[in-house]
Design an enzyme around this catalytic site. Structure first.
Site, PDB file in Angstrom:
ATOM      1  N   CYS A 125       0.829  -1.209   0.000  1.00 54.10           N
ATOM      2  CA  CYS A 125       0.000   0.000   0.000  1.00 54.10           C
ATOM      3  C   CYS A 125       0.863   1.258   0.000  1.00 54.10           C
ATOM      4  O   CYS A 125       1.593   1.505   0.955  1.00 54.10           O
ATOM      5  CB  CYS A 125      -0.915  -0.080   1.226  1.00 54.10           C
ATOM      6  SG  CYS A 125      -1.558   1.477   1.799  1.00 54.10           S
TER       7      CYS A 125
ATOM      8  N   CYS B 294       0.180   3.811   2.808  1.00 55.09           N
ATOM      9  CA  CYS B 294       0.689   3.297   4.094  1.00 55.09           C
ATOM     10  C   CYS B 294       2.154   3.677   4.279  1.00 55.09           C
ATOM     11  O   CYS B 294       2.581   4.037   5.374  1.00 55.09           O
ATOM     12  CB  CYS B 294       0.557   1.777   4.161  1.00 55.09           C
ATOM     13  SG  CYS B 294      -1.136   1.191   4.067  1.00 55.09           S
TER      14      CYS B 294
END
Length: 99
Positions: A24, A27
């Site tokens: 991600c 993230c």
């Protein structure tokens, strides 16, 4: 020694939990923000990261459908939840207002 998630969040100190995944992008952007939040607030907050791919039951329990999702716990109770990346100041305000 590995303590259970429920032991970690059952704390008078606010616990910010970051549900993330290695794949991600947002993230990865959140990681240095969380680091600087921790540096600024020190012992007044705990920050833990939970990899949703390795902790699927926990992600399911907290209905984490997208990453990053951050949850703030105090005394074992969820007091705040947000998906996506927040800036450092926003996170610090959320954590301080939970005291």
């Amino acid at each position: 020694m590995k303590s259970s998630f429920s032991e970690i969040i059952n704390s008078e100190t606010p616990v910010l939990v970051d549900f993330f995944a290695d794949w991600c992008g947002p993230c990865k952007a959140l990681t240095p923000i969380l680091t600087s939040v921790k540096e600024e607030l020190g012992d007044s907050v705990k920050v833990i990261k939970i990899d949703v791919d390795k902790n699927q039951p926990l992600a399911t329990q907290y209905q984490v459908r997208g990453v990053p999702t951050m949850l703030l716990f105090k005394n074992g109770k969820q007091v705040w939840r947000q998906s996506g990346v927040l800036q450092k100041e926003e996170l610090i305000n959320v954590i301080k207002s939970s005291h």
